[in-house]
Design an enzyme around this catalytic site. Structure first.
Site, PDB file in Angstrom:
ATOM      1  N   GLU A 427     -32.399  10.598  -4.367  1.00 18.30           N
ATOM      2  CA  GLU A 427     -31.196   9.950  -4.883  1.00 18.30           C
ATOM      3  C   GLU A 427     -31.484   8.532  -5.354  1.00 18.30           C
ATOM      4  OE1 GLU A 427     -28.186  10.438  -1.869  1.00 18.30           O
ATOM      5  OE2 GLU A 427     -28.188  12.611  -2.070  1.00 18.30           O
ATOM      6  N   ASN A 428     -32.566   8.387  -6.098  1.00 19.27           N
ATOM      7  CA  ASN A 428     -32.945   7.071  -6.620  1.00 19.27           C
ATOM      8  C   ASN A 428     -32.078   6.627  -7.793  1.00 19.27           C
ATOM      9  OD1 ASN A 428     -35.767   8.566  -5.753  1.00 19.27           O
ATOM     10  ND2 ASN A 428     -35.580   6.477  -4.980  1.00 19.27           N
TER      11      ASN A 428
END
Length: 826
Positions: A427-428
């Site tokens: 979830e960058n």
């Protein structure tokens, strides 16, 4: 300070370590520790003399065992934020190194999140990063302390060691505090005292490769040495054992030069016994490092297997398609937080195997060597990742920690045949920690990590989950697909997955599912789907986990029942059997876990998406997976934790059986309701469902399922309520079970006419006064003093301590109820 002792077994010969080399005299230091929550004015406060009861004895230390977490209970305390700050540990070690001129090492298997180590008042080492292993050489500090007067007098020949751990919030550290899990503090994995000769192995790298058909195996063995005195020479002796323990090769080599990663032996194995989930064959490599100062002995496991992610196609292991059937794991458990023992970890992994998995993503950080060893021996393929999770990208210190943790993870778990993927992030695309969210900078650093991973280990793939603007960088990509939970409905799953599959060369779907409040059931669980917008994708978006605002979605507006989640899982699993291009999936997660981001969930501060609760209690969903993923005959009637069903008199109700058997016969109140054949395309329950008319009052249900000549049975009973209820008006407490000194107390909610309110979802709060203790702060449906009702009821356990207590329960707008635990209601 109480006298402490070194306990646990001394490992006197070969030790399987998962590649962080550990020699022949290693002791787990588990007992004899004292802990202080908070900080000291300085290291002298940990070692200064003080008599108990004197002013100098303050602050008060408590006796603990390792592994230990600061946050064993407060992570799920409904009334506080979990503690983030410093904490101290201290002990006194009896040190007796058998190697003349040898080294004394402290080897940490994991401590969170920043750690400093002291011998007496000397700071001997530090580490930043809460999940990788690391070692401190304390030899010189020990020798210096032994020359002081305190060594022989005040400490009576023991060596004082103090350790400061700190999990304070820090934007320049990974993982981000925006992550959907706790950043625990403490020495939460095992700590080892290691005696080593003057030269020892720091890492042993065993690379086992084979061709697609497994005709020839190649073995490459290298090592990195710990040689602080610059001896710079040693003789190594290597033996190779096949999976049955038979010696099949040996080698000896004199080394002159120990710097860097030193080649030891390259050899071949003809027709190796291949490693796979069905046959997890492990070879053993025994290494002896001999010098004038003594011999250190090591044992490493290796497995020969060949895997491939087919471009625009499925996953292949040893030349054959294998559908990856997976789940996820957080290091988290009721009553201990992340400080799980070997026994607890083994129980957890055996439960996963019982459910039928062959794949796991270890989210979102490097996990215990125990877990990786179990994956090797049980035949579970692994995606393991570093904790670059949410928040954005920090500065140089931040990035250096990420590089270091990736290097440590790969080098420390390099030998495990179970590992096929190194994860670079999660979830960058989720901003928030920094004023600037620079996609180009994130892409640049992701590329750097991708190159570093392939340099350190060309044999494995790289992957990330949910960062579309980086999906072209890594080898394998998982988009966000939560059909039927955060977006869309679950019948869109295959369509959405195929669309995402077409966007990348190698697709793997990790994270799907939804929350379920254990013990809550529904007569009409899919009713919510009529309100959900379809055709707009099924990705999770920022804010979707909120229980307020935004568009209609099951995660906010659904009933959070086990009934709904079983339908969602059932649909996904039956669809996966018809997707020949699919590499596989991993359900999120196996077990409920604590998180600071979900204080308003039915069990506060708990992500409730697991198929078992935080204490290993199985939810109904466990058996849905078994019915698709296992071969040993099983049958399970839905609703073992559903004591009361409801509806009109004469109304038909569905009874579902989850089974992997060919056929099943259902009996209701002793009468057969017919035989059904299993057909995985027939949703729900693969056709093993019956419409029956329950009798008002008690009903007995039994199934007999057959698979070939084998027969299995299951049975449940429930009461059928036809009376209609109004708003909750009163609560009633009763003792539901009593075992030894522990009682289970239940509360039920009734309307003004005394009719049970079976859809009530009020939050209730238990309190206790007297001699007993509430067994709360477990983060489970039966282990939280604040909990949302499941079908108008809730339970909690009380330990009486042999005395008398009064328990109460209150809820907003309803009179408080009391119960004397000697049985007298008030």
């Amino acid at each position: 300070m109480a006298r402490s002792f070194l306990v646990f077994a001394i490992i006197t010969f070969f030790t399987s370590t998962g590649n962080y080399a550990q020699d022949s005299t290693s002791v787990r230091i588990s007992e004899g520790w004292e802990f202080l929550k908070g900080d000291l004015g300085g290291i002298w406060e940990a070692v200064r003399p003080a008599e108990k009861g004197s002013p100098e004895a303050v602050p008060v230390w408590e006796t603990v065992s390792l592994p230990h977490s600061f946050n064993a209970e407060d992570a799920v305390d409904p009334d506080v934020n979990y503690y983030q700050g410093p904490g101290w540990y201290r002990t006194q070690l009896e040190i007796d190194n058998p190697f003349p001129g040898g080294r004394i090492l402290l080897r940490f298997e994991g401590a969170g999140q920043k750690t400093e180590v002291y011998v007496y008042t000397t700071r001997v080492g530090e580490h930043v990063g809460g999940y990788d292993e690391w070692t401190v050489d304390i030899t010189e500090a020990v020798e210096a302390f032994r020359k002081t007067a305190d060594y022989g007098s005040r400490f009576e020949g023991r060596v004082p060691v103090a350790i400061r751990c700190d999990n304070s919030r820090d934007l320049e550290m990974i993982p981000s505090d925006m992550s959907d899990f706790n950043l625990y503090g403490g020495i939460y994995r095992y700590l080892n005292l290691v005696y080593a000769p003057e030269v020892s192995a720091e890492n042993i790298f065993v690379r086992a490769e084979t061709d697609v058909k497994g005709k020839l195996g190649k073995l490459d063995i290298r090592a990195r040495f710990h040689d602080p005195l610059k001896v710079n020479e040693a003789t190594v002796h290597i033996r190779l054992l096949d999976p049955s323990g038979k010696h099949i090769g040996k080698y000896e080599k004199k080394l002159e030069g120990l710097a860097g990663k030193v080649p030891l032996w390259e050899t071949v194995v003809k027709k190796p016994e291949l490693w796979s989930p069905g046959s997890p064959n492990l070879y053993t490599v025994e290494v002896e490092v001999e010098t004038k100062g003594g011999t250190a002995r090591y044992s490493e496991k290796a497995g020969f297997r060949h895997f491939e992610f087919v471009e625009k196609g499925p996953f292949r292991l040893n030349g054959e398609r294998l559908l990856l059937r997976g789940t996820h794991r957080h290091e988290d458990h009721a009553g201990v937080a992340n400080a799980m023992t070997d026994e607890q970890m083994r129980e957890e992994m055996l439960l996963m195997k019982e459910m039928g998995i062959n794949f796991i993503r270890l989210g979102h950080y490097q996990q215990s060597r125990t877990i990786l060893n179990l994956c090797d021996s049980l035949g579970i393929l692994v995606w393991e990742e570093i904790p670059w999770c949410r928040g954005g990208l920090g500065g140089d210190i931040y990035k250096e920690q990420a590089r270091r943790m990736l290097t440590n993870m790969i080098e420390q778990h390099y030998n495990h045949p179970s590992v096929i993927i190194w994860g670079l992030g999660n979830e960058n695309d989720w901003p928030g920690d920094f004023a600037e969210f620079d996609k180009a900078a994130i892409r640049g650093f992701m590329s750097e990590l991708n190159d570093l991973s392939h340099t350190l280990d060309p044999s494995r793939k790289t992957a990330i989950r949910r960062c579309d603007f980086c999906k072209d960088i890594v080898d394998v990509y998982s988009p966000s697909i939560w059909a039927g939970w955060y977006r869309g409905i679950y019948t869109e799953y295959k369509q959405v997955s195929r669309k995402e599959f077409e966007k990348v060369n190698h697709f793997l779907h990790v994270e799907w599912g939804g929350d379920s409040h254990a013990r809550r059931h529904s007569e009409n669980p899919d009713k919510i789907l009529g309100r959900i917008t379809t055709g707009e994708g099924a990705d999770e978006r920022q804010g979707d986990a909120s229980l307020y605002g935004g568009t209609a979605r099951v995660s906010k507006d659904g009933d959070w029942s086990e009934s709904y989640i079983c339908n969602l899982i059932d649909w996904h699993l039956k669809e996966q059997e018809t997707m020949p291009w699919l590499t596989g999936t991993a359900y999120w997660p196996f077990k409920d876990f604590s998180t600071p981001l979900r204080p308003e969930n039915p069990v506060p501060y708990v992500n409730q998406k697991g198929v078992v609760e935080r204490d290993f209690t199985k939810k109904e969903a466990f058996y849905v997976f078994q019915s698709y993923w296992t071969d040993i005959p099983m049958a399970h009637i839905y609703g073992h934790s559903w004591p009361v069903r409801w509806g009109d008199e004469g109304e038909q109700k569905m009874i579902k059986v989850y089974s992997n058997c060919d056929e099943a016969e259902l009996f209701v109140n002793g009468k057969s309701r017919g035989i059904k054949k299993r057909n995985s395309r027939d949703f729900p329950a693969a056709g093993l469902r019956w419409m029956v008319v329950p009798e008002p009052g008690k009903n007995e249900v039994k199934v007999i399922a057959r698979k070939g000549r084998q027969t299995v049975t299951d049975s449940v009973s429930f009461r059928y309520q036809t009376a209609k209820w109004k708003a909750p008006a009163r609560m009633e407490l009763t003792i539901e079970k009593e075992e030894n000194d522990t009682v289970t107390v239940g509360v039920r909610v009734y309307d003004k006419d005394g009719i049970a309110c079976l859809d009530a979802r009020n939050f209730v709060r238990f309190s206790l006064t007297g001699d007993g203790k509430l067994l709360d702060n477990r983060g489970t449906s039966a282990g939280s003093r604040k909990v949302q009702l499941y079908n108008g009821r809730a339970v909690i356990n009380v330990r009486k301590h042999g005395g008398r207590s009064v328990i109460s329960v209150k809820a907003e707008g309803i009179p408080t109820a009391f119960l004397d635990l000697k049985g007298e209601a008030e």
